[in-house]
Design a protein around this motif. Sequence first.
Motif, PDB file in Angstrom:
ATOM      1  N   VAL A   1       0.604  26.285  -3.906  1.00 58.28           N
ATOM      2  CA  VAL A   1       1.864  25.818  -4.477  1.00 58.28           C
ATOM      3  C   VAL A   1       2.200  26.683  -5.685  1.00 58.28           C
TER       4      VAL A   1
ATOM      5  N   ALA B   1       7.406  20.291   0.762  1.00 55.41           N
ATOM      6  CA  ALA B   1       7.720  20.567  -0.640  1.00 55.41           C
ATOM      7  C   ALA B   1       8.128  19.301  -1.383  1.00 55.41           C
TER       8      ALA B   1
ATOM      9  N   GLN C   1       9.212  25.650   2.989  1.00 52.92           N
ATOM     10  CA  GLN C   1       9.374  24.302   2.478  1.00 52.92           C
ATOM     11  C   GLN C   1       8.515  23.281   3.233  1.00 52.92           C
TER      12      GLN C   1
END
Length: 315
Positions: A210, A257, A293
């Motif tokens: 991330v 996400a 995403q």
Amino acid sequence: DTWTEVGSFAGHEPDDRVFVVDRAAGELQLAPAVREPDGTLRGYGAVPPKGAPLRVPRYRTGGGPDGNVAPGTVQVLRGAVPFVDRVSNRRAAVGGVAAESVDEAKERGPLALRVRDRAVTTEDYEELARAATTGVARVRCVAAGDGADAGAVRVLVVPTAVPDAAGVLRFEDLVPQADTLQAIAEHLDERRPVGVRVLVEPPFYQGVTVVARLSPRPRADVAQLATDAERALHRYFEPLQGGPDGDGWPFGRPVQAGEVYAVLQQLAGTEIVEDVKLFAADPITGRRGEAVQRIDIDKHALVFSFRHQVRVTRR
């Protein structure tokens, strides 16, 4: 299995089974004498003379889960050892487990009665694999597939592991030791149906990286917020205590996400989560893909946090 033979007293061999230990309470107890229907007493072990020394050939002790400390935690010698200046545990301590609670026993009891020490269903394999050895956190049994593996089952084993001081799990600690896999394989081999091959192995771990950018609250510590954010991401995207329920990332659950936004927004010092990018990563080679995403996970795979990056900047 609460009681275990541990030794003998002077003048008798260990096979006499003269005393046993309660592993949960840490208490020794001499073997019992049972009154028979005719009124006589039958001893299930030799009775030591008064004052006889008891000899314990070996024993193990620990603090349960609290003993599973991270690398570098043990740094104090209990006693002086010649030519030893200092000590440190280079790897995490594993294997410490809590005593079974009443609720856990109630859950295990019906499973044990149903399994009857024989592996038929996937749930049977999972229950027997957990009972084969300590140091196993999660087990999943699946059909191995077609072709040469037709008629076989795969038992996926996730070992217990301890994160370091920064809350990071090492990928190497999530791969079971060879002796653990061997113990499970031998245990299942004696209980499987004839003709069924059993493959015992670790699951596939999908690395997840991330990269996020945060805006802090007015009086928040920027450096501390970045540290807390990375720690929270490592804790959430991990196979043992991560996931939405805190009991390990579910097998096959995709990474989105939107979850990252939720995790970071809950931190006390976060004002706004400005941007989030996800990258599928290989924890072995270190390579990562393009920013996405959503990362889809194989239905029998788990996620593994790999080098998250969080930047905190004031607006």
